[in-house]
Scaffold this active site. Structure first.
Site, short mmCIF file in Angstrom:
data_model
loop_
_atom_site.label_atom_id
_atom_site.label_comp_id
_atom_site.label_asym_id
_atom_site.label_seq_id
_atom_site.Cartn_x
_atom_site.Cartn_y
_atom_site.Cartn_z
N SER A 141 -14.72 -7.31 1.15
CA SER A 141 -14.77 -8.46 2.05
C SER A 141 -16.25 -8.81 2.19
CB SER A 141 -14.20 -8.05 3.41
OG SER A 141 -14.58 -8.94 4.43
N TYR A 154 -13.08 -1.88 10.25
CA TYR A 154 -12.93 -2.75 9.07
C TYR A 154 -14.24 -2.85 8.32
CZ TYR A 154 -11.28 -6.88 6.41
OH TYR A 154 -10.91 -7.76 5.42
P1 NAD Z 1 -1.76 -10.02 4.13
O1 NAD Z 1 -1.46 -9.55 5.51
O2 NAD Z 1 -1.31 -11.37 3.72
O3 NAD Z 1 -1.19 -8.96 3.08
C1 NAD Z 1 -1.43 -7.59 3.21
C2 NAD Z 1 -0.30 -6.82 2.54
O4 NAD Z 1 -0.62 -5.43 2.63
C3 NAD Z 1 1.06 -7.02 3.22
O5 NAD Z 1 2.05 -7.35 2.23
C4 NAD Z 1 1.34 -5.66 3.86
O6 NAD Z 1 2.75 -5.32 3.90
C5 NAD Z 1 0.57 -4.74 2.94
N1 NAD Z 1 0.26 -3.46 3.57
C6 NAD Z 1 -0.24 -3.25 4.82
N2 NAD Z 1 -0.37 -1.94 5.05
C7 NAD Z 1 0.04 -1.30 3.92
C8 NAD Z 1 0.15 0.05 3.55
N3 NAD Z 1 -0.17 1.04 4.39
N4 NAD Z 1 0.60 0.33 2.30
C9 NAD Z 1 0.97 -0.64 1.44
N5 NAD Z 1 0.89 -1.95 1.75
C10 NAD Z 1 0.45 -2.27 2.98
O7 NAD Z 1 -3.35 -9.85 3.98
P2 NAD Z 1 -4.42 -10.50 2.97
O8 NAD Z 1 -5.24 -11.43 3.76
O9 NAD Z 1 -3.79 -10.94 1.72
O10 NAD Z 1 -5.35 -9.21 2.74
C11 NAD Z 1 -5.36 -8.48 1.52
C12 NAD Z 1 -6.68 -7.74 1.42
O11 NAD Z 1 -7.75 -8.68 1.38
C13 NAD Z 1 -6.99 -6.78 2.57
O12 NAD Z 1 -7.58 -5.60 2.08
C14 NAD Z 1 -7.99 -7.56 3.40
O13 NAD Z 1 -8.83 -6.73 4.15
C15 NAD Z 1 -8.73 -8.30 2.31
N6 NAD Z 1 -9.46 -9.49 2.75
C16 NAD Z 1 -8.80 -10.51 3.35
C17 NAD Z 1 -9.51 -11.62 3.76
C18 NAD Z 1 -8.85 -12.78 4.44
O14 NAD Z 1 -9.59 -13.59 5.00
N7 NAD Z 1 -7.54 -12.90 4.40
C19 NAD Z 1 -10.89 -11.68 3.55
C20 NAD Z 1 -11.54 -10.62 2.93
C21 NAD Z 1 -10.80 -9.52 2.54
#
Ligand code: NAD
Length: 259
Positions: A141, A154
């Site tokens: 991130s 985080y």
């Molecule tokens: P999201 O909530 O849309 O999807 C996350 C997925 O992870 C979900 O399907 C959930 O069921 C799954 N999950 C959660 N805990 C789990 C576990 N213990 N084991 C297996 N699966 C699990 O989130 P997203 O925004 O797509 O985030 C995905 C990644 O991207 C994360 O690591 C997040 O930190 C990172 N990220 C997101 C953003 C953002 O702005 N959305 C920015 C930077 C980084």
């Protein structure tokens, strides 16, 4: 479709939703077989069904070593190997540090760091044995480089992924296994949609101000990064053919953070 990942086998964690789901979709379009590994098996199955015959859903809680090993074994048994791991599963929990429950701190580190460690540990022997090398991609991130209030575990975990990738880059080099980190800015996914009202309450400002004055304030154009932007970066790392690109982290954030 340009088949940049023809005949590759990928495991993407947290791929039932958001960024992971888009990466799985793009990888499949590029010719890969993709395992949608997620805590939420029903949503993973729905994602796999919509992607098509080159996708399979596997149940995996990334914090549970036995479940990680069983899911990776299922992929190996079905498709015979693994070439690409995208450790992407993640959640967000926000509190000021002095109020952060220890159990929630540990849960955050377990999902983001233990999950990256366990999935990597399960996949590496197969990448090493295949002779084809491999690509390990961690979903970092901007918070792998930068801090924000309320996000202590985080930010700590996302910084930690860069250290982990550098070690895998060194250990994996002789087997042509590369490790890199993608560092997105804010992307409108369920993870971010949940944070908007939470931050509004914690910071005492409107939801609109959370978006404009907190999330996108430092970007060059006030725009959210998209799942497609992140998936294109994940394709670049997965398809890159040599050890020239390893141990790196790439920020995709509309200029929020510039290196
Ligand atoms: P999201 O909530 O849309 O999807 C996350 C997925 O992870 C979900 O399907 C959930 O069921 C799954 N999950 C959660 N805990 C789990 C576990 N213990 N084991 C297996 N699966 C699990 O989130 P997203 O925004 O797509 O985030 C995905 C990644 O991207 C994360 O690591 C997040 O930190 C990172 N990220 C997101 C953003 C953002 O702005 N959305 C920015 C930077 C980084």
């Amino acid at each position: 479709m340009s088949n940049q990942l023809q005949d590759k086998i990928a495991i993407v964690t947290g791929a039932a939703s958001g960024i992971g789901r888009e990466i799985a979709t793009v990888y499949a379009k590029e010719g890969a077989k993709v395992a949608i590994a997620d805590l939420n098996l029903a949503a993973a199955q729905a994602a796999a069904d919509s992607i098509g015959p080159n996708a399979m859903a596997v149940a995996m809680d990334v914090t549970d070593e036995a479940q990680v090993n069983a899911a990776v074994a299922q992929v190996i048994k079905t498709w015979g190997g693994v070439d690409i791991l995208v450790s992407n599963a993640g959640i967000q929990i926000v509190h000021p540090l002095e109020e952060f429950p220890f159990a929630e701190w540990k849960k955050m580190l377990a999902i983001h760091l233990d999950g990256a460690f366990l999935t990597t540990k399960a996949c590496l022997p197969h990448m090493y044995a295949s002779g084809r090398g491999g690509s390990v991609i961690y979903m970092g991130s901007v918070h792998s480089k930068e801090a924000s209030m309320l996000k202590a575990p985080y930010v700590a975990a996302k910084h930690g992924l860069i250290g982990l990738a550098k070690v895998i880059a060194k250990e994996g080099a002789k087997h042509k296994v590369r490790a890199n980190v993608i560092c997105p800015g804010f992307v409108r996914t369920p993870l971010v949609d949940k944070q908007i009202p939470e931050q509004s309450k914690a910071l005492g400002i409107s939801e609109d101000d959370v978006i404009k004055k907190v999330m996108l304030k430092e970007t060059v154009d006030g725009e959210f990064t998209t799942t497609a932007d992140v998936a294109a970066t994940a394709l670049f790392f997965a398809a890159f053919p040599t050890n020239a690109l390893t141990g790196q982290s790439l920020v995709v954030s509309h200029g929020w953070f510039m290196q």
